[in-house]
Design a protein around this motif. Sequence first.
Motif, PDB file in Angstrom:
ATOM      1  N   ALA A   5      94.359 -41.502  33.326  1.00  0.00           N
ATOM      2  CA  ALA A   5      92.925 -41.211  33.423  1.00  0.00           C
ATOM      3  C   ALA A   5      92.711 -40.169  34.479  1.00  0.00           C
ATOM      4  CB  ALA A   5      92.152 -42.481  33.764  1.00  0.00           C
ATOM      5  N   SER A   6      91.957 -39.150  34.150  1.00  0.00           N
ATOM      6  CA  SER A   6      91.690 -38.084  35.121  1.00  0.00           C
ATOM      7  C   SER A   6      90.350 -38.301  35.787  1.00  0.00           C
ATOM      8  CB  SER A   6      91.708 -36.720  34.413  1.00  0.00           C
ATOM      9  OG  SER A   6      90.735 -36.705  33.390  1.00  0.00           O
ATOM     10  N   ALA A   7      90.158 -37.616  36.898  1.00  0.00           N
ATOM     11  CA  ALA A   7      88.905 -37.728  37.635  1.00  0.00           C
ATOM     12  C   ALA A   7      87.768 -37.149  36.809  1.00  0.00           C
ATOM     13  CB  ALA A   7      89.022 -36.987  38.957  1.00  0.00           C
ATOM     14  N   PRO A   8      86.592 -37.760  36.858  1.00  0.00           N
ATOM     15  CA  PRO A   8      85.475 -37.282  36.054  1.00  0.00           C
ATOM     16  C   PRO A   8      84.899 -35.987  36.593  1.00  0.00           C
ATOM     17  CG  PRO A   8      84.786 -39.075  37.487  1.00  0.00           C
ATOM     18  CD  PRO A   8      86.256 -38.956  37.641  1.00  0.00           C
ATOM     19  N   GLY A   9      84.619 -35.067  35.667  1.00  0.00           N
ATOM     20  CA  GLY A   9      83.868 -33.853  35.987  1.00  0.00           C
ATOM     21  C   GLY A   9      84.314 -33.154  37.245  1.00  0.00           C
ATOM     22  N   PRO A  10      83.323 -32.722  38.041  1.00  0.00           N
ATOM     23  CA  PRO A  10      83.613 -31.941  39.246  1.00  0.00           C
ATOM     24  C   PRO A  10      83.890 -32.804  40.480  1.00  0.00           C
ATOM     25  CG  PRO A  10      81.247 -32.074  38.930  1.00  0.00           C
ATOM     26  CD  PRO A  10      81.886 -32.847  37.791  1.00  0.00           C
ATOM     27  N   GLY A  11      84.223 -34.090  40.244  1.00  0.00           N
ATOM     28  CA  GLY A  11      84.391 -35.014  41.362  1.00  0.00           C
ATOM     29  C   GLY A  11      85.316 -34.543  42.458  1.00  0.00           C
ATOM     30  N   ILE A 300      86.230 -53.006  37.745  1.00  0.00           N
ATOM     31  CA  ILE A 300      86.211 -53.304  39.184  1.00  0.00           C
ATOM     32  C   ILE A 300      86.499 -52.047  39.993  1.00  0.00           C
ATOM     33  CG2 ILE A 300      87.458 -54.514  41.016  1.00  0.00           C
ATOM     34  CD1 ILE A 300      87.747 -56.884  39.116  1.00  0.00           C
ATOM     35  N   ALA A 301      87.512 -51.289  39.541  1.00  0.00           N
ATOM     36  CA  ALA A 301      87.863 -50.067  40.268  1.00  0.00           C
ATOM     37  C   ALA A 301      86.701 -49.095  40.287  1.00  0.00           C
ATOM     38  CB  ALA A 301      89.098 -49.419  39.629  1.00  0.00           C
ATOM     39  N   ARG A 302      86.026 -48.946  39.132  1.00  0.00           N
ATOM     40  CA  ARG A 302      84.916 -48.010  39.067  1.00  0.00           C
ATOM     41  C   ARG A 302      83.724 -48.493  39.892  1.00  0.00           C
ATOM     42  NH1 ARG A 302      84.483 -43.925  35.470  1.00  0.00           N
ATOM     43  NH2 ARG A 302      86.280 -43.528  34.132  1.00  0.00           N
ATOM     44  N   ARG A 303      83.447 -49.784  39.827  1.00  0.00           N
ATOM     45  CA  ARG A 303      82.309 -50.294  40.601  1.00  0.00           C
ATOM     46  C   ARG A 303      82.531 -50.067  42.095  1.00  0.00           C
ATOM     47  NH1 ARG A 303      80.266 -56.617  41.210  1.00  0.00           N
ATOM     48  NH2 ARG A 303      78.944 -56.207  43.035  1.00  0.00           N
ATOM     49  N   THR A 304      83.713 -50.452  42.575  1.00  0.00           N
ATOM     50  CA  THR A 304      83.991 -50.275  44.000  1.00  0.00           C
ATOM     51  C   THR A 304      84.035 -48.795  44.370  1.00  0.00           C
ATOM     52  OG1 THR A 304      85.249 -52.345  44.061  1.00  0.00           O
ATOM     53  CG2 THR A 304      85.628 -50.780  45.851  1.00  0.00           C
ATOM     54  N   LEU A 305      84.627 -47.971  43.495  1.00  0.00           N
ATOM     55  CA  LEU A 305      84.676 -46.540  43.757  1.00  0.00           C
ATOM     56  C   LEU A 305      83.267 -45.951  43.800  1.00  0.00           C
ATOM     57  CD1 LEU A 305      86.161 -43.852  44.090  1.00  0.00           C
ATOM     58  CD2 LEU A 305      86.350 -43.735  41.590  1.00  0.00           C
ATOM     59  N   GLY A 307      80.514 -47.492  44.537  1.00  0.00           N
ATOM     60  CA  GLY A 307      79.884 -47.929  45.781  1.00  0.00           C
ATOM     61  C   GLY A 307      80.407 -47.167  46.983  1.00  0.00           C
ATOM     62  N   ALA A 308      81.729 -46.895  46.980  1.00  0.00           N
ATOM     63  CA  ALA A 308      82.314 -46.153  48.098  1.00  0.00           C
ATOM     64  C   ALA A 308      81.780 -44.728  48.148  1.00  0.00           C
ATOM     65  CB  ALA A 308      83.833 -46.148  47.982  1.00  0.00           C
ATOM     66  N   VAL A 309      81.648 -44.105  46.975  1.00  0.00           N
ATOM     67  CA  VAL A 309      81.117 -42.730  46.934  1.00  0.00           C
ATOM     68  C   VAL A 309      79.667 -42.722  47.401  1.00  0.00           C
ATOM     69  CG1 VAL A 309      80.531 -40.806  45.422  1.00  0.00           C
ATOM     70  CG2 VAL A 309      82.722 -41.978  45.153  1.00  0.00           C
ATOM     71  N   ALA A 310      78.887 -43.705  46.945  1.00  0.00           N
ATOM     72  CA  ALA A 310      77.500 -43.798  47.405  1.00  0.00           C
ATOM     73  C   ALA A 310      77.451 -44.046  48.912  1.00  0.00           C
ATOM     74  CB  ALA A 310      76.777 -44.915  46.655  1.00  0.00           C
ATOM     75  N   GLY A 311      78.395 -44.864  49.397  1.00  0.00           N
ATOM     76  CA  GLY A 311      78.457 -45.081  50.844  1.00  0.00           C
ATOM     77  C   GLY A 311      78.771 -43.812  51.603  1.00  0.00           C
ATOM     78  N   LEU A 312      79.638 -42.978  51.018  1.00  0.00           N
ATOM     79  CA  LEU A 312      79.937 -41.690  51.652  1.00  0.00           C
ATOM     80  C   LEU A 312      78.708 -40.787  51.674  1.00  0.00           C
ATOM     81  CD1 LEU A 312      83.485 -40.862  50.225  1.00  0.00           C
ATOM     82  CD2 LEU A 312      82.899 -41.426  52.590  1.00  0.00           C
ATOM     83  N   ALA A 313      77.879 -40.886  50.630  1.00  0.00           N
ATOM     84  CA  ALA A 313      76.632 -40.117  50.632  1.00  0.00           C
ATOM     85  C   ALA A 313      75.753 -40.546  51.805  1.00  0.00           C
ATOM     86  CB  ALA A 313      75.899 -40.302  49.305  1.00  0.00           C
ATOM     87  N   GLY A 314      75.665 -41.866  52.009  1.00  0.00           N
ATOM     88  CA  GLY A 314      74.904 -42.355  53.166  1.00  0.00           C
ATOM     89  C   GLY A 314      75.508 -41.905  54.482  1.00  0.00           C
ATOM     90  N   SER A 315      76.838 -41.924  54.553  1.00  0.00           N
ATOM     91  CA  SER A 315      77.501 -41.463  55.778  1.00  0.00           C
ATOM     92  C   SER A 315      77.219 -39.987  56.019  1.00  0.00           C
ATOM     93  CB  SER A 315      79.010 -41.696  55.674  1.00  0.00           C
ATOM     94  OG  SER A 315      79.310 -43.070  55.601  1.00  0.00           O
ATOM     95  N   ALA A 316      77.239 -39.189  54.944  1.00  0.00           N
ATOM     96  CA  ALA A 316      76.970 -37.755  55.089  1.00  0.00           C
ATOM     97  C   ALA A 316      75.560 -37.531  55.632  1.00  0.00           C
ATOM     98  CB  ALA A 316      77.143 -37.046  53.744  1.00  0.00           C
ATOM     99  N   ARG A 317      74.598 -38.312  55.143  1.00  0.00           N
ATOM    100  CA  ARG A 317      73.228 -38.179  55.646  1.00  0.00           C
ATOM    101  C   ARG A 317      73.134 -38.619  57.110  1.00  0.00           C
ATOM    102  NH1 ARG A 317      72.220 -39.837  50.181  1.00  0.00           N
ATOM    103  NH2 ARG A 317      71.129 -38.153  49.063  1.00  0.00           N
ATOM    104  N   LEU A 589      77.811 -37.999  41.766  1.00  0.00           N
ATOM    105  CA  LEU A 589      79.165 -38.431  41.422  1.00  0.00           C
ATOM    106  C   LEU A 589      79.242 -39.952  41.319  1.00  0.00           C
ATOM    107  CD1 LEU A 589      82.153 -37.860  40.918  1.00  0.00           C
ATOM    108  CD2 LEU A 589      82.483 -37.782  43.404  1.00  0.00           C
ATOM    109  N   ALA A 590      78.572 -40.659  42.241  1.00  0.00           N
ATOM    110  CA  ALA A 590      78.574 -42.125  42.198  1.00  0.00           C
ATOM    111  C   ALA A 590      77.967 -42.627  40.895  1.00  0.00           C
ATOM    112  CB  ALA A 590      77.805 -42.682  43.394  1.00  0.00           C
ATOM    113  N   ALA A 591      76.861 -42.004  40.480  1.00  0.00           N
ATOM    114  CA  ALA A 591      76.232 -42.409  39.224  1.00  0.00           C
ATOM    115  C   ALA A 591      77.167 -42.145  38.044  1.00  0.00           C
ATOM    116  CB  ALA A 591      74.919 -41.652  39.047  1.00  0.00           C
ATOM    117  N   GLU A 592      77.886 -41.031  38.072  1.00  0.00           N
ATOM    118  CA  GLU A 592      78.816 -40.690  36.995  1.00  0.00           C
ATOM    119  C   GLU A 592      79.972 -41.688  36.936  1.00  0.00           C
ATOM    120  OE1 GLU A 592      81.577 -36.905  35.534  1.00  0.00           O
ATOM    121  OE2 GLU A 592      80.285 -36.735  37.290  1.00  0.00           O
TER     122      GLU A 592
END
Length: 595
Positions: A5-11, A300-305, A307-317, A589-592
């Motif tokens: 499985a490859s990474a989605p889109g421009p992730g 499970i992997a996608r859900r946690t991933l 959430g982690a990406v969304a968490g990184l968005a919060g960290s970036a802000r 990316l998190a939504a994707e």
Amino acid sequence: MTSAASAPGPGPAVLDDLAGHLRATRLPLPVEGAEEGRRDVAAALTQLADHVAPRLASLDAPLLVVVGGSTGAGKSTIVNALVGRPVTRAGAIRPTTRRPILLHNPEDTAWFQGGRILPGMARVTAAAAGTDREVGRTPDRGPDPVPAEGDVPATSLVLLADPAIPRGLALLDAPDIDSVSAGNRELARQLLRAADLWLFVTTANRYADAVPWEVLRTAAARDVTVAVVMNRIPPRPGVAEELAEDLRALLAKDGLGEADLFLIEESDIDDDGMLDERAVAQIGTFFARLADDAAGRGAIARRTLGGAVAGLAGSARNVAGHVEDQERELERRAADVDAAFADARERIDTVIGDGSLLRGEVLARWQDVVGTGDFIRGLQGAVGRVRDRIAGALRGEPAPVAAAEDALESGLVHVVVDETARAAERADAAWRSSASGRALIGGDDLSRVPESFREEAAAAVRAWQGDVLELVRREGADRRTKARVLSLGVNAVGVAVMVVVFASTAFIPTGLEVGAGATTAVVGQKLLETIFGEDAVRRLARIARSSLASRLDLLVASRAEPFRARLDVLDGATSAAELRSDAVALDALAAEVRA
């Protein structure tokens, strides 16, 4: 090993941009929250490398289950029971996990030997007999010592291939989240951030402790998949059900109501420290079902991933906010400098324009040029004869002209040096009144005027005098005017222009009753009018004043430069706007990923 499985889109590009911006983020000033911001940057970079980037690049990799929890909760004992033999150390001395151990199926070895996850940790492979060797290094020479409080965290990861671990899963035994070792506490949180699934172990008498719930709330906020084990439940009728009900209520309150909950009653362990495998049968069954359900593992992997990406968005802000705090603090310190040196510049202009320089030595030298004090006093009754009198007084008298130029130079240099020194002292004092200003100053004394500055000021004034003389030459280029200028001397006419400039920022008043300074300027003005005409004199004065202002601007700015040079600490660093742009891309990316 290849990924199905490859990474989605421009992730990957989104993550690369974030990593680059985080690495270029600087928070050097000791403002409120700066230390928290630096921790946020470090944590985000770690999670990017340890979990988010590798998981996005290989969504079909084995699911990493990190077993974490409080001190003495029995994590290692449970892991040993799941495997069926002692593979991790468990005991009363804390912390017992010196190096984290990652157990995996032998067929999944390739996924973990490289730096796909936790790339900052060296790999140590462990053989079935219990001896271990570090990949690419000399064999380990013995067991690790029990670390003392405050020890640095482990920098290596023990890899143990065991067929008891189902293919598609890996178990990582982490240090205690409340370890007495600060390094181990941070390592535990780092490993939990790398998890696809948390198996969180607590006990019947400590499940409501603050530290575990702090970590569990973090998991809920990041939408991490969590399974919870309550260990050491008193084996009395109804106790397990009552405790489970209370724990489920707490989990639901904090957004973890869907978490699987496993209950283990208090029981004896054998001489090898092993728990009866029946105590962990439910957990084993849970893992077996996951191993047989590729789609479930992927979810499970996608859900946690996600959430982690969304968490990184919060960290970036959050980091963007800290960057803005730094930028605003620099703006305040820049305002201190601007105010101090703008005031100095205004004071210099005031002295230049109010006739203050046309006193004392300058006045005496100008009188030497045009004649005696009686001559000047006699102007009031002899204005009609001023041209001939001035021409006669100036002709063939170069020494008084040079002295007048020197006096004007000396007076102006004194004012410039004095006012800029005062500005430097004000700026230095303003900076020292704040922690950020003191950090910018360091151990230097920015209030001190360099020895070279007086000569720099003198050179600037002499250069301006040269500008004036060149202006006189250009203005007197036609034959008739040139003859008048040459008859009096270019330098004498230039001094007259300088005198007019120093008399007023507007223009010389017409009355002669305004005092010796203004009277002195009137003499210069009348001289210039007899040579160039009234309109030309006004133009000459305006151009000369503008030339002087430009040179003084540069001179004062040069004295402010030692302060301004300290304000470039964020030059080339990541901006708040860049981090906020990263956050928007990460949300997408998190939504994707979740979709």
